[in-house]
Design a protein around this motif. Structure first.
Motif, PDB file in Angstrom:
ATOM      1  N   GLU A 216      33.505  37.158  40.579  1.00  0.00           N
ATOM      2  CA  GLU A 216      34.337  38.020  41.408  1.00  0.00           C
ATOM      3  C   GLU A 216      34.118  37.703  42.887  1.00  0.00           C
ATOM      4  OE1 GLU A 216      36.999  41.019  42.448  1.00  0.00           O
ATOM      5  OE2 GLU A 216      36.595  40.327  40.436  1.00  0.00           O
TER       6      GLU A 216
ATOM      7  N   CYS B 123      32.886  43.488  31.521  1.00  0.00           N
ATOM      8  CA  CYS B 123      34.236  43.131  31.967  1.00  0.00           C
ATOM      9  C   CYS B 123      35.036  44.352  32.388  1.00  0.00           C
ATOM     10  CB  CYS B 123      34.967  42.342  30.887  1.00  0.00           C
ATOM     11  SG  CYS B 123      35.194  43.240  29.349  1.00  0.00           S
TER      12      CYS B 123
ATOM     13  N   ALA C 293      35.955  46.057  42.308  1.00  0.00           N
ATOM     14  CA  ALA C 293      34.810  45.419  41.654  1.00  0.00           C
ATOM     15  C   ALA C 293      33.605  46.350  41.698  1.00  0.00           C
ATOM     16  CB  ALA C 293      34.486  44.101  42.351  1.00  0.00           C
TER      17      ALA C 293
ATOM     18  N   ALA D 229      32.308  45.037  36.289  1.00  0.00           N
ATOM     19  CA  ALA D 229      32.082  44.056  37.364  1.00  0.00           C
ATOM     20  C   ALA D 229      33.337  43.585  38.092  1.00  0.00           C
ATOM     21  CB  ALA D 229      31.298  42.864  36.828  1.00  0.00           C
ATOM     22  N   PRO D 230      34.418  43.227  37.402  1.00  0.00           N
ATOM     23  CA  PRO D 230      35.559  42.668  38.139  1.00  0.00           C
ATOM     24  C   PRO D 230      36.468  43.737  38.742  1.00  0.00           C
ATOM     25  CG  PRO D 230      36.072  42.661  35.816  1.00  0.00           C
ATOM     26  CD  PRO D 230      34.646  43.168  35.954  1.00  0.00           C
ATOM     27  N   SER D 231      37.196  43.314  39.765  1.00  0.00           N
ATOM     28  CA  SER D 231      38.278  44.170  40.254  1.00  0.00           C
ATOM     29  C   SER D 231      39.466  43.965  39.322  1.00  0.00           C
ATOM     30  CB  SER D 231      38.658  43.803  41.690  1.00  0.00           C
ATOM     31  OG  SER D 231      39.128  42.479  41.754  1.00  0.00           O
TER      32      SER D 231
ATOM     33  N   ILE E 124      29.816  37.893  35.911  1.00  0.00           N
ATOM     34  CA  ILE E 124      31.156  38.351  36.304  1.00  0.00           C
ATOM     35  C   ILE E 124      31.157  38.795  37.767  1.00  0.00           C
ATOM     36  CG2 ILE E 124      32.995  40.015  35.846  1.00  0.00           C
ATOM     37  CD1 ILE E 124      32.135  39.902  32.867  1.00  0.00           C
ATOM     38  N   THR E 125      30.071  39.403  38.216  1.00  0.00           N
ATOM     39  CA  THR E 125      29.948  39.780  39.628  1.00  0.00           C
ATOM     40  C   THR E 125      29.980  38.543  40.512  1.00  0.00           C
ATOM     41  OG1 THR E 125      28.720  41.799  39.085  1.00  0.00           O
ATOM     42  CG2 THR E 125      28.458  40.918  41.325  1.00  0.00           C
TER      43      THR E 125
ATOM     44  N   SER F 262      43.573  44.628  39.578  1.00  0.00           N
ATOM     45  CA  SER F 262      44.624  45.036  40.503  1.00  0.00           C
ATOM     46  C   SER F 262      45.804  45.716  39.810  1.00  0.00           C
ATOM     47  CB  SER F 262      45.122  43.839  41.317  1.00  0.00           C
ATOM     48  OG  SER F 262      45.605  42.826  40.460  1.00  0.00           O
TER      49      SER F 262
ATOM     50  N   THR G 155      35.970  34.534  44.036  1.00  0.00           N
ATOM     51  CA  THR G 155      37.430  34.519  44.031  1.00  0.00           C
ATOM     52  C   THR G 155      38.035  35.431  45.075  1.00  0.00           C
ATOM     53  OG1 THR G 155      37.552  36.222  42.308  1.00  0.00           O
ATOM     54  CG2 THR G 155      37.564  33.927  41.598  1.00  0.00           C
TER      55      THR G 155
END
Length: 82
Positions: free
Chosen positions: A79, A10, A29, A13-15, A75-76, A17, A82
Motif C-alpha cells: 500500500e 486484506c 489504509a 491494511a489496504p485502502s 499488504i501495508t 476506494s 502504490t
C-alpha cells in the motif's frame, strides 16, 4: 492458496476506494472494514454487494506470507509503495 480464516489483513491494511456497504466512501489504509466481524471474517463474502475489488483479490503466498501479521506487514508495504 486459500485464505487463512480469521486473518483479515486484506480487509484492514489496504485502502479501498470503492463504496462498501456501511462505508460509502471506501476506507483508508489501516482501517478495519466495517464488514469485518469480530472473528475477522467478511460478512459480505459471497454476497453480490461485496465490492468488486474485494471479490477480485486472490490470496497468494508472496502477499499473505505464513502468518496473519506477515500478511498485514506485506499488504501495508505494498500500500505504501502504490
Amino acid at each position: 492458496m486459500d485464505c487463512r480464516l480469521g486473518c483479515g489483513a486484506c480487509c484492514i491494511a489496504p485502502s479501498i476506494s470503492s463504496p462498501i456497504p456501511g462505508m460509502p466512501n471506501g476506507k483508508p489504509a489501516g482501517t478495519r472494514c466495517i464488514q469485518l466481524n469480530k472473528d475477522n471474517l467478511c460478512s459480505l463474502f459471497g454476497r453480490p454487494e461485496r465490492p468488486k475489488v474485494c471479490h477480485e483479490f486472490k490470496p497468494c503466498p508472496v502477499v499473505c506470507g505464513t502468518t496473519n501479521q506477515e500478511a498485514i506487514n506485506n499488504i501495508t508495504e505494498l500500500e505504501a509503495l502504490t
